[in-house]
Design a protein around this motif. Structure first.
Motif, short mmCIF file in Angstrom:
data_model
loop_
_atom_site.label_atom_id
_atom_site.label_comp_id
_atom_site.label_asym_id
_atom_site.label_seq_id
_atom_site.Cartn_x
_atom_site.Cartn_y
_atom_site.Cartn_z
N ASP A 115 -1.98 -12.52 -0.32
CA ASP A 115 -2.74 -11.46 -0.97
C ASP A 115 -3.21 -10.41 0.04
O ASP A 115 -3.22 -9.21 -0.26
CB ASP A 115 -3.94 -12.03 -1.73
N SER A 116 -3.59 -10.86 1.23
CA SER A 116 -4.01 -9.92 2.28
C SER A 116 -2.87 -9.01 2.69
O SER A 116 -3.07 -7.81 2.91
CB SER A 116 -4.51 -10.68 3.52
N GLU A 119 -2.34 -6.51 -0.25
CA GLU A 119 -3.46 -5.58 -0.36
C GLU A 119 -3.49 -4.57 0.79
O GLU A 119 -3.67 -3.36 0.58
CB GLU A 119 -4.77 -6.37 -0.39
#
Length: 152
Positions: A115-116, A119
């Motif tokens: 997710d990092s 994002e």
């Protein structure tokens, strides 16, 4: 006489216990030393700068294969749509499939690492504390997939 026998039996019991503990410690040391080169290899991995603006749509498989041994080999599947990463799935390695949602350390999972990346649109993300080597091997697999996505 009976107390002497009890003392001998107690003495032998402690010797057996200490022998087992020493054998386990010795085995752990051998494993630690044998995996040292692999751990050093993954620890020193560097990542190239990926131009996230030049990703082509599609599903790309990326791999990381260790040179020293296969304990950290990983594979990921990266889905790109409209030039953006939509999803990253671990398809190979210790945390493949449903295991990527399992907590690794301090409430963090491989999904949090992925997710990092999505994002922030970079591979320069914080690795999971306590799982640095595992995190880096999966990041390297993502890098491989994204390099493929740029060259298509």
């Amino acid at each position: 006489m009976k107390t002497k026998m009890k003392q001998k039996r107690k003495f032998r019991t402690w010797h057996v216990i200490l022998g087992i503990v020493a054998a386990i410690a010795g085995l752990m040391m051998v494993v630690f030393l044998a995996t040292g080169p692999s751990r050093a290899e993954v620890k020193n991995l560097t990542f190239s700068n990926i131009d996230f603006d030049k990703l082509h749509d599609g599903i790309y498989i990326g791999h990381y294969k260790g040179v020293k041994d296969s304990s950290r080999d990983t594979s990921v599947e990266v889905t790109i749509s409209s030039g953006k990463i939509m999803k990253i799935n671990a398809v190979g390695g210790a945390l493949a499939g449903e295991k990527q949602a399992n907590e690794i350390n301090n409430g963090k999972s491989l999904n949090d690492l992925f997710d990092s990346i999505i994002e922030r649109e970079t591979l320069q993300v914080d690795v999971i504390s306590g799982a640095t080597l595992t995190s880096k091997s999966y990041l390297k697999a993502v890098e491989d997939a994204l390099n493929k996505a740029q060259s298509e």
